[in-house]
Design an enzyme around this catalytic site. Structure first.
Site, PDB file in Angstrom:
ATOM      1  N   LYS A  16      -4.767 -23.129 -12.714  1.00 54.85           N
ATOM      2  CA  LYS A  16      -5.183 -23.300 -11.435  1.00 54.85           C
ATOM      3  C   LYS A  16      -6.100 -22.110 -10.742  1.00 54.85           C
ATOM      4  O   LYS A  16      -7.204 -22.376 -10.463  1.00 54.85           O
ATOM      5  CB  LYS A  16      -3.881 -23.137 -10.247  1.00 54.85           C
ATOM      6  CG  LYS A  16      -2.830 -24.209 -10.711  1.00 54.85           C
ATOM      7  CD  LYS A  16      -1.588 -24.338  -9.713  1.00 54.85           C
ATOM      8  CE  LYS A  16      -0.929 -22.879 -10.005  1.00 54.85           C
ATOM      9  NZ  LYS A  16      -0.051 -22.806 -11.043  1.00 54.85           N
ATOM     10  N   ARG A  88       5.206 -24.851  -2.713  1.00 53.26           N
ATOM     11  CA  ARG A  88       5.789 -24.524  -3.998  1.00 53.26           C
ATOM     12  C   ARG A  88       7.197 -25.235  -3.772  1.00 53.26           C
ATOM     13  O   ARG A  88       8.005 -25.187  -4.666  1.00 53.26           O
ATOM     14  CB  ARG A  88       6.368 -23.113  -3.998  1.00 53.26           C
ATOM     15  CG  ARG A  88       5.357 -22.119  -4.614  1.00 53.26           C
ATOM     16  CD  ARG A  88       4.582 -22.403  -5.983  1.00 53.26           C
ATOM     17  NE  ARG A  88       5.055 -21.472  -7.044  1.00 53.26           N
ATOM     18  CZ  ARG A  88       3.964 -20.276  -7.078  1.00 53.26           C
ATOM     19  NH1 ARG A  88       2.893 -20.607  -6.443  1.00 53.26           N
ATOM     20  NH2 ARG A  88       4.018 -19.667  -8.297  1.00 53.26           N
ATOM     21  N   ARG A 127      -2.419 -13.820 -21.135  1.00 57.96           N
ATOM     22  CA  ARG A 127      -3.275 -13.722 -19.776  1.00 57.96           C
ATOM     23  C   ARG A 127      -3.591 -11.993 -19.392  1.00 57.96           C
ATOM     24  O   ARG A 127      -2.687 -11.413 -19.439  1.00 57.96           O
ATOM     25  CB  ARG A 127      -2.628 -14.245 -18.775  1.00 57.96           C
ATOM     26  CG  ARG A 127      -3.267 -14.129 -17.257  1.00 57.96           C
ATOM     27  CD  ARG A 127      -2.837 -15.057 -16.039  1.00 57.96           C
ATOM     28  NE  ARG A 127      -1.622 -15.008 -15.692  1.00 57.96           N
ATOM     29  CZ  ARG A 127      -1.103 -16.132 -15.019  1.00 57.96           C
ATOM     30  NH1 ARG A 127      -1.959 -16.802 -14.271  1.00 57.96           N
ATOM     31  NH2 ARG A 127       0.079 -15.747 -14.340  1.00 57.96           N
ATOM     32  N   ARG A 160      -0.054  -8.883 -15.757  1.00 57.50           N
ATOM     33  CA  ARG A 160       0.907  -9.018 -14.806  1.00 57.50           C
ATOM     34  C   ARG A 160       2.302  -8.900 -15.110  1.00 57.50           C
ATOM     35  O   ARG A 160       2.641  -9.322 -16.251  1.00 57.50           O
ATOM     36  CB  ARG A 160       0.597 -10.455 -14.184  1.00 57.50           C
ATOM     37  CG  ARG A 160      -0.411 -10.694 -12.975  1.00 57.50           C
ATOM     38  CD  ARG A 160      -0.610 -11.898 -12.635  1.00 57.50           C
ATOM     39  NE  ARG A 160       0.574 -12.922 -12.305  1.00 57.50           N
ATOM     40  CZ  ARG A 160       0.395 -14.165 -12.007  1.00 57.50           C
ATOM     41  NH1 ARG A 160      -0.821 -14.654 -11.749  1.00 57.50           N
ATOM     42  NH2 ARG A 160       1.670 -14.548 -11.444  1.00 57.50           N
ATOM     43  N   ARG A 171      10.098 -18.357 -14.463  1.00 55.53           N
ATOM     44  CA  ARG A 171       9.146 -19.052 -13.471  1.00 55.53           C
ATOM     45  C   ARG A 171       9.018 -20.496 -13.935  1.00 55.53           C
ATOM     46  O   ARG A 171       8.746 -21.316 -13.025  1.00 55.53           O
ATOM     47  CB  ARG A 171       7.828 -18.536 -13.757  1.00 55.53           C
ATOM     48  CG  ARG A 171       7.963 -16.969 -12.846  1.00 55.53           C
ATOM     49  CD  ARG A 171       6.881 -16.075 -13.378  1.00 55.53           C
ATOM     50  NE  ARG A 171       5.316 -16.623 -13.004  1.00 55.53           N
ATOM     51  CZ  ARG A 171       4.331 -16.320 -13.857  1.00 55.53           C
ATOM     52  NH1 ARG A 171       4.586 -15.619 -14.938  1.00 55.53           N
ATOM     53  NH2 ARG A 171       3.196 -16.665 -13.261  1.00 55.53           N
TER      54      ARG A 171
HETATM   55  P1  ADP Z   1      -2.406 -20.334 -12.929  1.00 60.70           P
HETATM   56  O1  ADP Z   1      -3.193 -19.984 -11.970  1.00 60.70           O
HETATM   57  O2  ADP Z   1      -2.312 -21.838 -12.980  1.00 60.70           O
HETATM   58  O3  ADP Z   1      -1.110 -19.618 -13.253  1.00 60.70           O
HETATM   59  P2  ADP Z   1      -4.452 -19.164 -14.718  1.00 60.70           P
HETATM   60  O4  ADP Z   1      -5.445 -19.703 -14.321  1.00 60.70           O
HETATM   61  O5  ADP Z   1      -4.147 -17.822 -14.485  1.00 60.70           O
HETATM   62  O6  ADP Z   1      -2.885 -20.067 -14.256  1.00 60.70           O
HETATM   63  O7  ADP Z   1      -4.513 -19.398 -16.545  1.00 60.70           O
HETATM   64  C1  ADP Z   1      -3.296 -18.810 -17.164  1.00 60.70           C
HETATM   65  C2  ADP Z   1      -4.037 -18.233 -18.255  1.00 60.70           C
HETATM   66  O8  ADP Z   1      -4.506 -19.192 -19.204  1.00 60.70           O
HETATM   67  C3  ADP Z   1      -4.884 -17.518 -18.302  1.00 60.70           C
HETATM   68  O9  ADP Z   1      -4.898 -16.395 -19.098  1.00 60.70           O
HETATM   69  C4  ADP Z   1      -6.303 -18.341 -18.573  1.00 60.70           C
HETATM   70  O10 ADP Z   1      -7.390 -17.438 -18.936  1.00 60.70           O
HETATM   71  C5  ADP Z   1      -5.869 -19.139 -19.601  1.00 60.70           C
HETATM   72  N1  ADP Z   1      -6.411 -20.751 -19.406  1.00 60.70           N
HETATM   73  C6  ADP Z   1      -6.659 -21.190 -18.037  1.00 60.70           C
HETATM   74  N2  ADP Z   1      -7.100 -22.492 -18.538  1.00 60.70           N
HETATM   75  C7  ADP Z   1      -6.978 -22.429 -20.034  1.00 60.70           C
HETATM   76  C8  ADP Z   1      -7.511 -23.789 -20.920  1.00 60.70           C
HETATM   77  N3  ADP Z   1      -7.922 -24.849 -20.556  1.00 60.70           N
HETATM   78  N4  ADP Z   1      -7.277 -23.340 -22.255  1.00 60.70           N
HETATM   79  C9  ADP Z   1      -6.692 -22.338 -22.517  1.00 60.70           C
HETATM   80  N5  ADP Z   1      -6.552 -21.013 -21.794  1.00 60.70           N
HETATM   81  C10 ADP Z   1      -6.707 -21.212 -20.494  1.00 60.70           C
HETATM   82  P1  AMP Z   2       1.026 -17.443  -8.713  1.00 60.79           P
HETATM   83  O1  AMP Z   2       0.173 -16.325  -8.677  1.00 60.79           O
HETATM   84  O2  AMP Z   2       0.735 -18.533  -8.023  1.00 60.79           O
HETATM   85  O3  AMP Z   2       1.777 -17.563 -10.239  1.00 60.79           O
HETATM   86  O4  AMP Z   2       2.543 -16.668  -7.840  1.00 60.79           O
HETATM   87  C1  AMP Z   2       3.050 -15.602  -8.299  1.00 60.79           C
HETATM   88  C2  AMP Z   2       4.523 -15.342  -7.657  1.00 60.79           C
HETATM   89  O5  AMP Z   2       3.864 -15.002  -6.212  1.00 60.79           O
HETATM   90  C3  AMP Z   2       5.433 -16.489  -7.626  1.00 60.79           C
HETATM   91  O6  AMP Z   2       6.100 -16.350  -8.754  1.00 60.79           O
HETATM   92  C4  AMP Z   2       6.304 -16.219  -6.317  1.00 60.79           C
HETATM   93  O7  AMP Z   2       7.233 -14.950  -6.577  1.00 60.79           O
HETATM   94  C5  AMP Z   2       5.073 -15.621  -5.247  1.00 60.79           C
HETATM   95  N1  AMP Z   2       4.464 -17.082  -4.569  1.00 60.79           N
HETATM   96  C6  AMP Z   2       3.256 -17.395  -4.865  1.00 60.79           C
HETATM   97  N2  AMP Z   2       3.143 -18.377  -3.906  1.00 60.79           N
HETATM   98  C7  AMP Z   2       4.355 -18.599  -3.433  1.00 60.79           C
HETATM   99  C8  AMP Z   2       5.018 -19.674  -2.302  1.00 60.79           C
HETATM  100  N3  AMP Z   2       3.885 -20.775  -1.984  1.00 60.79           N
HETATM  101  N4  AMP Z   2       6.421 -19.842  -2.137  1.00 60.79           N
HETATM  102  C9  AMP Z   2       7.020 -18.766  -2.459  1.00 60.79           C
HETATM  103  N5  AMP Z   2       6.549 -17.618  -3.342  1.00 60.79           N
HETATM  104  C10 AMP Z   2       5.198 -17.744  -3.915  1.00 60.79           C
END
Ligand code: ADP
Ligand code: AMP
Length: 213
Positions: A16, A88, A127, A160, A171
């Site tokens: 995302k 969420r 990541r 992270r 998660r």
């Molecule tokens: P989210 O925001 O949904 O939690 P991220 O965008 O941070 O996920 O992506 C999670 C990890 O996967 C990051 O390390 C990113 O660089 C990697 N990633 C994202 N899209 C792809 C893809 N299409 N193929 C491989 N790795 C990816």
């Molecule tokens: P994310 O960056 O989207 O993976 O979110 C990281 C963390 O932030 C999650 O594991 C939750 O602890 C918190 N968080 C983010 N968005 C929400 C939401 N809409 N409701 C509750 N907790 C959230």
């Protein structure tokens, strides 16, 4: 006129954050990531950050009242938005719906990025995130030009705290129990679009831009 009010859903690690900035820019809307806002609040020890910190650490959802207040204030005066990480759960989705109803402007598209569990674990455990601008990298799949340094802003990359294996599984569980029901919620409202989130970053970007065009 293009789509202006979007929700981007999907399990943690679905991509995302990687996709949202470009997608939002292309549509001319604001990218709003509740995860980014909460992490910044924790980093700067604001009252919200102090309350939210232990939930983020454990991979649990922050209580609705904290997040909802945050989103309502950010959405104020915002004509177009791409919400990343919100809603969420069903309660949050209903509050968003109510909020938008007052402005007569519901969610036009809810995108669900679909990725299997084993790929999620690989993505999250590798990541790395920029400490300054929040851009996402991966030790294998999306390396920065210079190790440990953000290509976008030169900030330092870090892992992270919630990207440790035990928290990742937690998660994923939270996602399945609380967030996945939103797929049906938006399907019933006729705005759901499922997108395959596997394959390269570029392939997923292409699928997304086709979906919104
Ligand atoms: P989210 O925001 O949904 O939690 P991220 O965008 O941070 O996920 O992506 C999670 C990890 O996967 C990051 O390390 C990113 O660089 C990697 N990633 C994202 N899209 C792809 C893809 N299409 N193929 C491989 N790795 C990816
Ligand atoms: P994310 O960056 O989207 O993976 O979110 C990281 C963390 O932030 C999650 O594991 C939750 O602890 C918190 N968080 C983010 N968005 C929400 C939401 N809409 N409701 C509750 N907790 C959230």
């Amino acid at each position: 006129m293009g789509i202006k009010r979007l929700v981007l859903m999907g399990p943690p690690g679905a991509g995302k954050g990687t996709q949202a900035a470009n997608l939002a820019q292309g549509l001319g809307v604001a990218h709003i990531s509740t995860g980014d806002i909460l992490r910044e609040a924790v980093k700067t020890s604001t009252p919200l950050g102090i309350k939210a910190e232990s939930y983020l650490k454990k991979g649990l959802l922050v209580p609705d009242e904290l997040v909802v207040e945050l989103v309502v204030s950010v959405l104020e005066n915002q004509e177009g938005f791409l919400l990343d990480g919100f809603p969420r759960n069903i309660a949050q989705a209903e509050i968003l719906e109510e909020q938008l109803k007052q402005a007569n402007d519901g969610v036009e598209m809810a995108i669900s990025l679909e990725v299997e569990d084993d790929a999620i674990v690989k993505r999250l455990s590798g990541r790395r995130v920029c400490s300054k601008c929040g851009a996402s990298y991966h030790v294998e799949y999306k390396k920065p030009s210079k190790e440990g340094v953000c290509d976008v802003c030169g900030g330092e990359l870090y892992q992270r705290e919630d990207d440790k294996e035990e928290t990742i599984l937690n998660r994923l569980d939270v996602y399945k129990q609380q967030t996945m029901p939103l797929v049906d919620f938006y399907r019933k409202r006729g705005v759901l679009v499922g997108i395959d989130g596997e394959g390269s970053v570029e392939e997923v970007t292409k699928r997304l831009s086709e979906a919104v065009s």
